[in-house]
Motif scaffolding. Structure first.
Motif, PDB file in Angstrom:
ATOM      1  N   ALA A  50     -24.030 122.209-107.467  1.00 48.32           N
ATOM      2  CA  ALA A  50     -24.498 121.497-107.941  1.00 48.32           C
ATOM      3  C   ALA A  50     -26.225 122.046-108.053  1.00 48.32           C
ATOM      4  O   ALA A  50     -27.071 122.532-109.259  1.00 48.32           O
ATOM      5  CB  ALA A  50     -24.561 120.445-108.027  1.00 48.32           C
ATOM      6  N   VAL A  54     -28.439 124.563-110.721  1.00 50.89           N
ATOM      7  CA  VAL A  54     -29.691 124.345-111.095  1.00 50.89           C
ATOM      8  C   VAL A  54     -30.761 124.882-110.893  1.00 50.89           C
ATOM      9  O   VAL A  54     -31.898 124.696-111.667  1.00 50.89           O
ATOM     10  CB  VAL A  54     -30.098 121.927-110.542  1.00 50.89           C
ATOM     11  CG1 VAL A  54     -30.945 121.948-111.273  1.00 50.89           C
ATOM     12  CG2 VAL A  54     -28.621 121.171-111.206  1.00 50.89           C
ATOM     13  N   SER A  60     -27.811 120.535-117.172  1.00 48.55           N
ATOM     14  CA  SER A  60     -26.750 119.147-117.931  1.00 48.55           C
ATOM     15  C   SER A  60     -25.683 119.296-116.789  1.00 48.55           C
ATOM     16  O   SER A  60     -25.495 120.508-116.759  1.00 48.55           O
ATOM     17  CB  SER A  60     -26.471 119.565-119.502  1.00 48.55           C
ATOM     18  OG  SER A  60     -25.315 120.711-119.441  1.00 48.55           O
ATOM     19  N   ILE A  61     -24.677 118.469-117.136  1.00 49.79           N
ATOM     20  CA  ILE A  61     -23.148 118.650-116.131  1.00 49.79           C
ATOM     21  C   ILE A  61     -22.461 120.153-116.905  1.00 49.79           C
ATOM     22  O   ILE A  61     -21.890 120.672-115.764  1.00 49.79           O
ATOM     23  CB  ILE A  61     -22.326 116.889-116.148  1.00 49.79           C
ATOM     24  CG1 ILE A  61     -23.033 116.662-115.928  1.00 49.79           C
ATOM     25  CG2 ILE A  61     -21.437 117.403-115.202  1.00 49.79           C
ATOM     26  CD1 ILE A  61     -23.816 116.037-114.134  1.00 49.79           C
ATOM     27  N   ARG A  99     -18.772 115.897-112.383  1.00 49.24           N
ATOM     28  CA  ARG A  99     -19.719 115.135-113.018  1.00 49.24           C
ATOM     29  C   ARG A  99     -19.454 113.835-112.185  1.00 49.24           C
ATOM     30  O   ARG A  99     -20.510 112.851-112.139  1.00 49.24           O
ATOM     31  CB  ARG A  99     -19.363 114.742-114.531  1.00 49.24           C
ATOM     32  CG  ARG A  99     -19.471 113.506-115.028  1.00 49.24           C
ATOM     33  CD  ARG A  99     -18.776 113.297-116.581  1.00 49.24           C
ATOM     34  NE  ARG A  99     -19.314 114.109-117.188  1.00 49.24           N
ATOM     35  CZ  ARG A  99     -20.722 114.503-118.142  1.00 49.24           C
ATOM     36  NH1 ARG A  99     -20.804 112.917-117.946  1.00 49.24           N
ATOM     37  NH2 ARG A  99     -20.798 115.219-118.663  1.00 49.24           N
ATOM     38  N   LEU A 102     -20.981 114.100-108.425  1.00 51.57           N
ATOM     39  CA  LEU A 102     -22.406 113.456-109.225  1.00 51.57           C
ATOM     40  C   LEU A 102     -23.264 112.407-109.203  1.00 51.57           C
ATOM     41  O   LEU A 102     -23.868 111.542-108.799  1.00 51.57           O
ATOM     42  CB  LEU A 102     -22.995 114.374-109.887  1.00 51.57           C
ATOM     43  CG  LEU A 102     -23.133 116.269-109.694  1.00 51.57           C
ATOM     44  CD1 LEU A 102     -23.649 117.022-110.051  1.00 51.57           C
ATOM     45  CD2 LEU A 102     -23.441 116.533-108.117  1.00 51.57           C
ATOM     46  N   GLU A 331     -35.894 116.694-119.454  1.00 49.83           N
ATOM     47  CA  GLU A 331     -35.073 115.690-118.953  1.00 49.83           C
ATOM     48  C   GLU A 331     -35.293 114.101-119.716  1.00 49.83           C
ATOM     49  O   GLU A 331     -34.301 112.943-119.719  1.00 49.83           O
ATOM     50  CB  GLU A 331     -35.649 115.372-117.513  1.00 49.83           C
ATOM     51  CG  GLU A 331     -35.095 114.327-116.907  1.00 49.83           C
ATOM     52  CD  GLU A 331     -36.387 114.043-115.263  1.00 49.83           C
ATOM     53  OE1 GLU A 331     -35.531 114.853-114.193  1.00 49.83           O
ATOM     54  OE2 GLU A 331     -37.174 113.473-114.924  1.00 49.83           O
ATOM     55  N   SER A 334     -32.322 114.524-122.340  1.00 49.67           N
ATOM     56  CA  SER A 334     -30.855 114.353-122.141  1.00 49.67           C
ATOM     57  C   SER A 334     -30.139 112.758-122.083  1.00 49.67           C
ATOM     58  O   SER A 334     -31.051 111.859-122.069  1.00 49.67           O
ATOM     59  CB  SER A 334     -30.887 114.001-119.635  1.00 49.67           C
ATOM     60  OG  SER A 334     -29.649 114.311-119.727  1.00 49.67           O
ATOM     61  N   ILE A 336     -27.229 111.556-120.335  1.00 45.47           N
ATOM     62  CA  ILE A 336     -26.837 111.594-119.370  1.00 45.47           C
ATOM     63  C   ILE A 336     -27.264 110.437-118.742  1.00 45.47           C
ATOM     64  O   ILE A 336     -28.489 109.692-118.026  1.00 45.47           O
ATOM     65  CB  ILE A 336     -26.746 113.240-117.374  1.00 45.47           C
ATOM     66  CG1 ILE A 336     -26.446 113.954-118.197  1.00 45.47           C
ATOM     67  CG2 ILE A 336     -26.276 112.094-116.171  1.00 45.47           C
ATOM     68  CD1 ILE A 336     -27.053 115.547-116.843  1.00 45.47           C
ATOM     69  N   LEU A 341     -25.856 109.286-111.829  1.00 46.70           N
ATOM     70  CA  LEU A 341     -26.383 110.696-112.681  1.00 46.70           C
ATOM     71  C   LEU A 341     -27.980 110.760-112.740  1.00 46.70           C
ATOM     72  O   LEU A 341     -28.378 111.666-113.230  1.00 46.70           O
ATOM     73  CB  LEU A 341     -25.252 110.715-114.028  1.00 46.70           C
ATOM     74  CG  LEU A 341     -23.696 111.702-114.099  1.00 46.70           C
ATOM     75  CD1 LEU A 341     -23.426 111.607-115.335  1.00 46.70           C
ATOM     76  CD2 LEU A 341     -23.488 112.626-112.548  1.00 46.70           C
ATOM     77  N   MET A 345     -29.192 114.036-110.737  1.00 43.99           N
ATOM     78  CA  MET A 345     -29.135 115.323-112.238  1.00 43.99           C
ATOM     79  C   MET A 345     -31.398 115.327-111.933  1.00 43.99           C
ATOM     80  O   MET A 345     -31.595 116.423-111.355  1.00 43.99           O
ATOM     81  CB  MET A 345     -29.391 114.631-113.319  1.00 43.99           C
ATOM     82  CG  MET A 345     -27.995 115.731-113.682  1.00 43.99           C
ATOM     83  SD  MET A 345     -27.441 116.471-112.801  1.00 43.99           S
ATOM     84  CE  MET A 345     -28.461 118.039-114.232  1.00 43.99           C
ATOM     85  N   ARG A 349     -33.525 118.563-109.797  1.00 43.58           N
ATOM     86  CA  ARG A 349     -34.055 119.509-110.507  1.00 43.58           C
ATOM     87  C   ARG A 349     -35.699 118.848-109.509  1.00 43.58           C
ATOM     88  O   ARG A 349     -36.366 120.252-109.185  1.00 43.58           O
ATOM     89  CB  ARG A 349     -34.662 117.984-111.584  1.00 43.58           C
ATOM     90  CG  ARG A 349     -33.799 118.799-112.769  1.00 43.58           C
ATOM     91  CD  ARG A 349     -33.799 117.437-114.117  1.00 43.58           C
ATOM     92  NE  ARG A 349     -32.712 117.334-114.754  1.00 43.58           N
ATOM     93  CZ  ARG A 349     -32.373 116.583-115.449  1.00 43.58           C
ATOM     94  NH1 ARG A 349     -33.231 115.078-115.216  1.00 43.58           N
ATOM     95  NH2 ARG A 349     -31.227 116.883-116.516  1.00 43.58           N
TER      96      ARG A 349
END
Length: 385
Positions: A50, A54, A60-61, A99, A102, A331, A334, A336, A341, A345, A349
C-alpha cells in the motif's frame, strides 16, 4: 523567495539508494489484528505494498489494488508476498483484502513507524531544526453519524512529517499537542504553531523537552497581547527587512525583536513584531498587518533573518502538506470513511510526500507520475532493494 528561506527549506539532493532505511523494519511494529486462521498474505507485505502504491500516486483503495495487481512477480517478491508452494507463482492480494487490512490498521502505530522511517532516512540537519505543528480536518471522512476526522501533525519546515495524531472528536487540538511530540527528539529545535497553541502548558512542556518556541500572540490572551502590543516598537531597531513580489502582489516584511523580562508567559525571553505590507498588483489595494510573537530563544541565539524564516516557514505545513494532500491526492474529495481508513490513508500520503521531498522533488505531482512509470522505483525509494 528570500535566500534565507531557500537555505532552510532546500533539499540536500536525492538520497543514495544504498543508504536508504528499509521501511519493512519499521512496519513490523504495527500490530496485526487478524486471527491466524485463514491468513494468506503477510501483514507487513500488505502495508508495504500500500505504501509503494501511494508513493506511485494511488489516491484510493481501488488504485492501490490496481497497482498491486499489475506488479511483476519480482516486485511482489520484494514486497514480501509468498509464492504458491505448488505453482511457485505469487498471487497478488485482492483490493478487498487491502481495504480490510488498512481499515483495521492502528493509525497511531502506523504514523509512529512512518515518522521513525523518515527521521532515519533523512540526511543530518545542519543548524537548528524547525518543526511546525498544525491540524487538518479530512472533510470527506464525515458521515451521517460521525464528524469528520481531524488530525494534528508535526512537520519539519523542509517538508517531512515526523508525527501525526488523531484529535478526539469531543475535544480539539490542544490536548493532542504534547502526545504528538512525545516521540520526537526536540532537543535544540524550534517549534512553531498557530495562536491556538499559545498555551502556558505547551510552553512549559517544550522547555522541559529542551525545545524553544515561537508563539503567536493574539487576543485569546488579551493581557499578554496588550502588553506586547504596547511596547515602544517605534524606538526599537529593525532586525530584518525583506521585499518580494509573488502571487500578483508586492510584499514587504519588517521584523523587530526586543528582550523583555516581565512577560506573563513561561520562559519567554523576547517579544517580536512582524509588520506585513501587501499591495495587490491588480487592484493596487494596500493592506497592513501586524503580528506579535514571543519566543523562548534568548537574545543573540538566532539572527533576524533566521527568526523571519521560521515565522514564515511555519505556513509550509499548509502549502507543502495539507495543500498537496488536498490537490494532488484529492484527500478532501475522498469518500473513504470505513473505520481507520481516512487516518491510515493520510499517514501513507505523508510518507509519500516526505520521501519525495527527501529525494529532492519540489513538485510532488510530477514525482508521483515519474514513480508510477516503473514498479521498481517506489521499492528503491522505500529501501526494499
Amino acid at each position: 523567495m528570500p535566500s534565507c528561506l531557500q537555505q532552510l527549506g532546500a533539499p540536500s539532493g536525492p538520497i543514495a539508494p544504498e543508504t536508504v532505511a528499509d521501511l519493512r523494519t519499521y512496519l513490523v511494529e504495527v500490530p496485526d489484528p487478524r486471527a491466524l486462521r485463514g491468513v494468506r498474505h503477510s501483514w507487513t507485505a500488505l502495508l508495504t505494498a500500500a505504501a509503494a502504491a501511494v508513493l506511485s500516486g494511488a489516491a484510493s483503495i481501488t488504485a492501490i489494488g490496481e497497482w498491486v495487481a499489475d506488479a511483476p512477480q519480482r516486485v511482489l517478491a520484494l514486497l514480501g508476498f509468498r509464492p504458491d508452494p505448488l505453482t511457485g507463482l505469487i498471487r497478488p492480494p485482492h483490493s478487498t483484502t487491502i481495504r480490510l487490512v488498512l481499515a483495521a490498521a492502528d493509525g497511531d502505530a502506523l504514523d509512529r513507524a512512518v515518522g521513525r522511517f523518515l527521521q532515519e532516512r533523512q540526511d543530518p540537519v545542519s543548524g537548528r531544526r524547525a518543526i511546525a505543528v498544525d491540524g487538518k480536518t479530512l472533510r470527506g471522512s464525515r458521515t451521517k453519524d460521525r464528524p469528520a476526522t481531524t488530525l494534528i501533525a508535526a512537520m519539519t519546515h523542509s517538508g517531512q512529517v515526523l508525527a501525526q495524531r488523531q484529535v478526539d472528536r469531543k475535544s480539539n487540538e490542544i490536548p493532542a499537542f504534547a502526545p504528538l511530540l512525545d516521540g520526537i527528539d526536540l532537543t535544540g529545535t524550534v517549534i512553531t504553531a498557530d495562536a491556538l497553541h499559545t498555551q502556558h502548558d505547551h510552553a512549559s512542556y517544550l522547555h522541559e523537552r529542551g525545545a524553544h518556541y515561537l508563539a503567536v500572540v493574539k487576543r485569546n490572551h488579551p493581557g499578554l497581547h496588550d502588553k506586547v502590543r504596547r511596547l515602544p516598537w517605534h524606538d526599537i531597531r529593525l532586525d530584518h527587512y525583506e521585499r518580494a513580489r509573488a502571487h500578483h502582489r508586492d510584499e514587504i516584511r519588517r521584523l523587530k525583536t526586543t528582550a523583555f523580562a516581565h512577560l506573563d508567559y513561561p520562559h519567554a525571553r523576547q517579544a517580536l513584531q512582524v509588520v506585513r505590507w501587501r499591495r495587490d498588483l491588480a487592484t493596487s489595494k494596500l493592506t497592513i498587518e501586524r503580528i506579535y510573537l514571543v519566543t523562548s530563544l534568548p537574545p543573540g541565539a538566532a539572527t533576524g533573518s533566521e527568526l523571519a524564516a521560521w515565522i514564515r516557514g511555519h505556513w509550509r505545513i499548509e502549502n507543502q502538506l495539507h495543500h498537496v494532500r488536498d490537490l494532488t491526492f484529492r484527500e478532501d474529495a475522498s469518500k473513504i470513511r470505513t473505520r481507520h481508513l481516512p487516518r491510515v490513508m493520510a499517514g501513507l500520503r505523508n510518507l509519500a510526500i516526505g520521501v519525495h521531498r527527501q529525494d529532492g522533488h519540489t513538485n510532488i505531482a510530477a514525482a508521483l507520475r515519474r514513480t508510477s512509470r516503473d514498479h521498481q522505483r517506489p521499492l528503491t525509494a522505500l529501501g526494499l532493494t
